[in-house]
Design a protein around this motif. Sequence first.
Motif, PDB file in Angstrom:
ATOM      1  N   ASP A  31       0.487  -1.339   0.041  1.00 49.01           N
ATOM      2  CA  ASP A  31       0.275  -0.277  -0.276  1.00 49.01           C
ATOM      3  C   ASP A  31       1.011   1.801   0.154  1.00 49.01           C
ATOM      4  O   ASP A  31       0.459   1.949  -0.896  1.00 49.01           O
ATOM      5  CB  ASP A  31      -0.683  -0.443   1.268  1.00 49.01           C
ATOM      6  N   ALA A  32       2.110   1.168   0.534  1.00 53.44           N
ATOM      7  CA  ALA A  32       2.629   2.502   0.883  1.00 53.44           C
ATOM      8  C   ALA A  32       4.009   2.192   1.623  1.00 53.44           C
ATOM      9  O   ALA A  32       4.188   0.747   2.003  1.00 53.44           O
ATOM     10  CB  ALA A  32       1.975   3.423   1.671  1.00 53.44           C
ATOM     11  N   ASP A  33       4.605   2.913   0.338  1.00 50.51           N
ATOM     12  CA  ASP A  33       6.180   3.077   1.921  1.00 50.51           C
ATOM     13  C   ASP A  33       7.045   4.249   1.741  1.00 50.51           C
ATOM     14  O   ASP A  33       7.091   5.154  -0.457  1.00 50.51           O
ATOM     15  CB  ASP A  33       6.976   1.837  -0.092  1.00 50.51           C
ATOM     16  N   PHE A  34       7.246   5.129   2.591  1.00 54.53           N
ATOM     17  CA  PHE A  34       7.541   6.162   2.629  1.00 54.53           C
ATOM     18  C   PHE A  34       8.712   6.176   3.581  1.00 54.53           C
ATOM     19  O   PHE A  34       8.850   6.599   4.835  1.00 54.53           O
ATOM     20  CB  PHE A  34       6.700   6.347   3.642  1.00 54.53           C
ATOM     21  N   PRO A  35       9.878   6.299   2.666  1.00 54.36           N
ATOM     22  CA  PRO A  35      10.928   6.354   3.116  1.00 54.36           C
ATOM     23  C   PRO A  35      10.855   8.235   3.368  1.00 54.36           C
ATOM     24  O   PRO A  35      11.433   9.362   3.253  1.00 54.36           O
ATOM     25  CB  PRO A  35      12.274   6.371   2.433  1.00 54.36           C
ATOM     26  N   VAL A  36      10.288   8.607   5.009  1.00 55.46           N
ATOM     27  CA  VAL A  36      10.060  10.052   5.160  1.00 55.46           C
ATOM     28  C   VAL A  36      11.346  10.852   5.524  1.00 55.46           C
ATOM     29  O   VAL A  36      11.616  11.982   5.370  1.00 55.46           O
ATOM     30  CB  VAL A  36       9.355  10.227   7.057  1.00 55.46           C
ATOM     31  N   GLN A  37      12.172  10.124   6.668  1.00 53.08           N
ATOM     32  CA  GLN A  37      13.437  10.611   6.901  1.00 53.08           C
ATOM     33  C   GLN A  37      14.563   9.498   6.997  1.00 53.08           C
ATOM     34  O   GLN A  37      13.841   8.263   7.461  1.00 53.08           O
ATOM     35  CB  GLN A  37      13.048  11.858   7.853  1.00 53.08           C
ATOM     36  N   ASP A  38      15.943  10.215   7.454  1.00 54.07           N
ATOM     37  CA  ASP A  38      16.609   8.893   7.559  1.00 54.07           C
ATOM     38  C   ASP A  38      16.456   8.461   8.815  1.00 54.07           C
ATOM     39  O   ASP A  38      16.048   9.613  10.522  1.00 54.07           O
ATOM     40  CB  ASP A  38      18.354   9.466   8.239  1.00 54.07           C
ATOM     41  N   GLY A  39      15.799   7.310   8.942  1.00 57.47           N
ATOM     42  CA  GLY A  39      15.696   6.880  10.203  1.00 57.47           C
ATOM     43  C   GLY A  39      14.401   6.371  10.846  1.00 57.47           C
ATOM     44  O   GLY A  39      13.849   6.011  11.736  1.00 57.47           O
TER      45      GLY A  39
END
Length: 148
Positions: A31-39
């Motif tokens: 449904d989703a893969d959000f690499p928002v920020q490191d960590g």
Amino acid sequence: MDMKLEVVVLPVSDVDRAKQFYTERMGFRLDADFPVQDGYRVVQVTPPGSGCSVIFGDGLSQAQPGTLHGLHLVVTDIEAARKELAGRGVEVSEPFQDVTGIFHHPGDADRVPGLHPERASYGSFASFEDPDGNQWFLQEVTERAPGR
């Protein structure tokens, strides 16, 4: 007021490995893969036909990877589900019922090998683990209890 369980957060150690397992081996929809920020990364997957999704990623849970046990995937034919998952490379236990005939004990305690003798709804189980050791159960439900 309705209250619907829609998300379960799953503790994993390797997000990409978990993503591959749940989408390729289990056949869950990505449904989703959000690499928002490191960590901090959020991945959401949903089992076929389910109204509840699973979320895992980086920075989402304080639980240790592999510590979530007792998740259930309800299926109408446990033998067909086992065959499909095994064909995708998932190691699924043989079917079992609990010695009480009601609900399974934790882990592999008090298992009686084989399907429920009458194939009673809610009575047959199989189990598997994801790569981190989070434990899942398949539960065969062919007729819902009243009110469900």
